[in-house]
Design a protein around this motif. Sequence first.
Motif, short mmCIF file in Angstrom:
data_model
loop_
_atom_site.label_atom_id
_atom_site.label_comp_id
_atom_site.label_asym_id
_atom_site.label_seq_id
_atom_site.Cartn_x
_atom_site.Cartn_y
_atom_site.Cartn_z
N TYR A 57 0.49 -1.10 0.11
CA TYR A 57 -0.36 -0.50 -0.01
C TYR A 57 0.80 0.72 -0.03
O TYR A 57 0.38 2.24 -0.35
CB TYR A 57 -0.84 0.43 1.15
N SER A 58 2.22 1.48 0.43
CA SER A 58 2.89 2.01 0.17
C SER A 58 4.27 2.34 0.46
O SER A 58 5.17 0.54 0.51
CB SER A 58 2.95 3.01 1.61
N ASN A 89 -11.83 1.12 -6.68
CA ASN A 89 -11.31 2.11 -4.63
C ASN A 89 -9.97 3.02 -5.81
O ASN A 89 -8.21 2.88 -4.95
CB ASN A 89 -11.14 0.64 -4.83
N GLU A 91 -8.51 5.90 -5.20
CA GLU A 91 -8.47 6.83 -3.67
C GLU A 91 -7.11 6.72 -3.37
O GLU A 91 -6.08 6.88 -3.58
CB GLU A 91 -9.22 7.36 -3.11
N ARG A 92 -7.38 4.66 -2.32
CA ARG A 92 -6.16 4.67 -1.70
C ARG A 92 -5.69 3.57 -2.54
O ARG A 92 -4.38 3.71 -2.17
CB ARG A 92 -6.55 3.10 -1.43
N TYR A 95 -2.37 6.05 -4.00
CA TYR A 95 -0.96 7.16 -2.56
C TYR A 95 0.03 5.98 -3.10
O TYR A 95 0.93 6.94 -2.73
CB TYR A 95 -1.79 5.71 -1.83
N TYR A 250 -2.78 12.48 -0.08
CA TYR A 250 -3.90 12.55 -0.38
C TYR A 250 -5.44 13.40 -1.23
O TYR A 250 -5.72 13.68 -2.01
CB TYR A 250 -5.04 12.04 0.81
N GLU A 254 -7.22 13.82 -4.01
CA GLU A 254 -9.03 14.18 -4.38
C GLU A 254 -8.79 15.09 -5.08
O GLU A 254 -9.75 14.65 -5.83
CB GLU A 254 -9.31 14.05 -2.71
N ASP B 29 -1.22 5.33 5.47
CA ASP B 29 -1.39 4.81 4.17
C ASP B 29 -2.17 4.44 3.56
O ASP B 29 -2.81 4.57 2.57
CB ASP B 29 0.08 4.42 3.99
N ILE B 33 -6.61 10.38 7.61
CA ILE B 33 -6.06 11.02 7.49
C ILE B 33 -6.94 12.15 8.03
O ILE B 33 -8.02 12.14 7.66
CB ILE B 33 -4.85 12.10 6.91
#
Lengths: 668, 73
Positions: A57-58, A89, A91-92, A95, A250, A254, B29, B33
Amino acid sequence: MVFALAGNQNCGKTTLFNALTGSNQHVGNFPGVTVEQKSGKIRGAKDCTVVDLPGIYSIRPYTGEEIVARDFILDSKPDGIINIVDATNIERNLYLTLQLLELHIPMVLALNMMDEVRANCGSVDVKALSERLGIPVVPISAAKNEGVSELVDQAVNVAKNKLYPAVTDFCPVGPVHRCIHSVAHIIEDHALRAGISPRFCAAKLIEGDESVIKRLELDRNELELLEHSIVEMENETGLDRNEALADMRYAFIEKAVAESVVKCRESREHLRSLKIDSVLTGKYTALPVFFCVLFLVFWLTFNVIGNALSDWLSLGIDRVTALADGGLAAYGINPIVRSLIIDGVFAGVGGVLSFLPIIVTLFFFLSILEDTGYMARVAFVMDKPLRRIGLSGRSFVPMLIGFGCSVPAIMATRTLASERDRKLTILLTPYMSCSAKIPIYAVFSAAFFPGREAFVMIALYASGIVLGVIVALLLNKTAFRGQPVPFVMELPNYRLPSLKSVALLLWEKARDFLQRAFTIIFLATVVIWFLQSFDTRLNAVTDSSFSLLASVGRLISPIFIPVGFADWRVATGLVTGFTAKEAVVSTLSVLLGTSVADLSSALSGLFTPLSAVSFLIFTLLYTPCAAAVATIRKELKSGIATLGVVVLQCLVAWLAAFSVYQIGGLLL
Amino acid sequence: MTLDQLKAGDSATIKAVGGQGPLRLRLLDMGLIPRTRVTMRKVAPLGDPIEIHLRGYELTLRKEDAKNIEVEI
C-alpha cells in the motif's frame, strides 16, 4: 528490458501478471527473504521480463513485502514500472502511485476493473488523469484480458524512449512544498551519487526512513539541516511530518479524482458485498457459517474427492507396481535390486504421490476462498482469539488445515501478508495433530482405554493445541519479540474467482510439491528401505529384528527409558514414522509379528496404560514427517532453521512425555 | 470521541490520528488522515476488531488501535 509490476493487494495484480505472461512464469525468491518472486516473459513483446512485486500500500521500510518491493526497485533499477490500480477503489490505490512517481522511473498506469466501473455507469477521463499524473494511463480489465496488449505497447514505449513521469510536484506552494524542496536541495548530490531520485529521497527522509539515510551516507550536519526544515514545516502546518505528507498526497489525489472520475451510483458489486457480509460476518451467523464452510471443505477434501482420487491413484500405482514386479521376477533380476525397486523406489514414489490428491483438492478450495475475498472475512472474524498468541486472524485457516495435513497447511501460510506471522504460523502447525496420526491413536486407545477412545482422541488434540499456545507465547517473548505487524486490513469486494488463476495456482502448488518434496521424501524412503533390508554386515536380512533399522532402534531406545517405552521395537516404529506417521503402526505390527488388527492385544505386553499415554503424547508432538519437513525447509528457506524445528519438536515431545510419565507415576 | 466508540451506521470526521510506529503510518497510508469521513460498519462477532468504511472501501482494524483515532460526528 525489465518491468516491475507494482500495486496494492486485491487490485487484480496476479490476474494481470498471468495475463501478461501466460503460463510462462518463473518462481524464485527475492534475495534474503522468504518472499516469493515471480517473474515471466511478457507475451507479444520481445525480450521483456516482468517481475511481480508483492502487493503493498505504500513504500515503507517496515514489512518484509514493502522492503522487498522497494529494494528491488532501488537496487535492480527496472527499465519501467507497470502500476496497476483498482479503478473502483481509485483514491487509496493512487497513494502508492504517487510514491512510485517520485522514483523517477518510466511508468505506466494500468487502470484495472474498468469494466466494473462502466457497468455501474461510471467513467474515468483517462486523458485528464494521465495529464494530472504525467504518465500514460491505460484502462484495462485484467480478468477479461481487455486493454492488456495496449498496456504492453505503452510500457515498452515509455521504457524504450526513457519517458520519465512529467509531474513531480504534488503540492501547491506552501510549507510542505518548501520543506520537500529544501530537503531535496540539501541531499541532491548524495541522491544522484546513490542513483536514486532526489525527490523520492526527500519524501522518504521527511518520513524518517532510516535506510534512505544510510543509502545516502548523510553526515550529522546535513541531518540537522534536514531536521530544521522539517520542524519548521510541522510548526507551520500544525501536522506532524508523516501526517503532513500523507495529507499532501491524498489532497492531490482527491483533486485528480474529482476532475477525472465520474461515479453516478453506488456500485452493484459493493452493494452485493455488503449484503453478503451481513450474513458472512453477521453477529450471529458468522461463526456457524464459517464452521459449516470449514466442515464442507474438510469433508470434501479428506472424505469425498481426496479419497476418491487417492483410491484411483493407489489403484494405478498398485497396477504399475505389480506389472513391474512381475516383469522383474520374470527377468530373474537379483532379489535385492528387485526389493530396492519395488519396496524402495515404488513405495517412495507412491508415498509422495499419495499426498498429491489432498493437496490439490485442498488448494482448489483454498484458492477459491481466497480469491472470492472470504479469507479476509475469516481473518476479521477470528482475529480476537489469535491475537493473544501474537498472531492475527489471517493465521487461522492455515493452522486449521494442519489438523488435516501439515503439508498443505504450511504451504497455505503463503497467503499471510507478513513474514513474521508466516514463520510463527509454520512453527505452530506441527502442534495441530494431523490426520495421519489417527491410526496410532486408534490402536492405542482401543488397547488401553476401551470404551473411552473418543475421550482419548479429544484429549490428545486439546493437548496439542494447549502446547502450541504455550510455545507461541514463549516464542513471542523470545525469538519473535517486538512489534507484531499491524492488523489493518482491507475487506475487498466479493468477486468471482477466475478459473485461470485457480488453475495456475493448482498447477504451481502441485509442481512445487512434487519437485521439492520428492527428493527428500524419496531419499528418506530409500534410506529406511536400506536400513530395513540389511544387517550391520550388509547382508540381506530375512528376520526384520536383525536389520540395521532394528540396530538403530536398539541404539536410541535408551533415550526412552525415562518416558516409559524403552523397547527397541517401539523406537524402530518411531523412526519409520518419519516417512509417514501411519508407518508407526505397521512397523510395530511387523516387529511384534502380529497383524494390525491384533496389534492391540500384543501391545499390552509392551506398555502400561501410563506409558501408552506417554507414547501417544510423544507421537503427537515429535518430528513432522519427511513431507512436512521438506515443505518447512522450502518455506523457511533455511536448512538450519528446519533442523531446529525437527530438534525442537523432538525435545518438546520428549519433555511432555517425560512429564506425563513421571508425574503420572507419582500420582498413580 | 474516538473511532472505536462509534455505533454501527454512524459517520464521523477524523480529527487526529494518534499512536505511534508502523501502525500509525499504516493507518495514514490507508487514508485515515484528519478531515477524512469514516462510517462505522460493524463490530466483529467476537467483539473485536471493527469494520469501517472510508474513501470508497472497507477496512478492518482493532479496537485498541481505533482508540488512537479521534473523530467528531
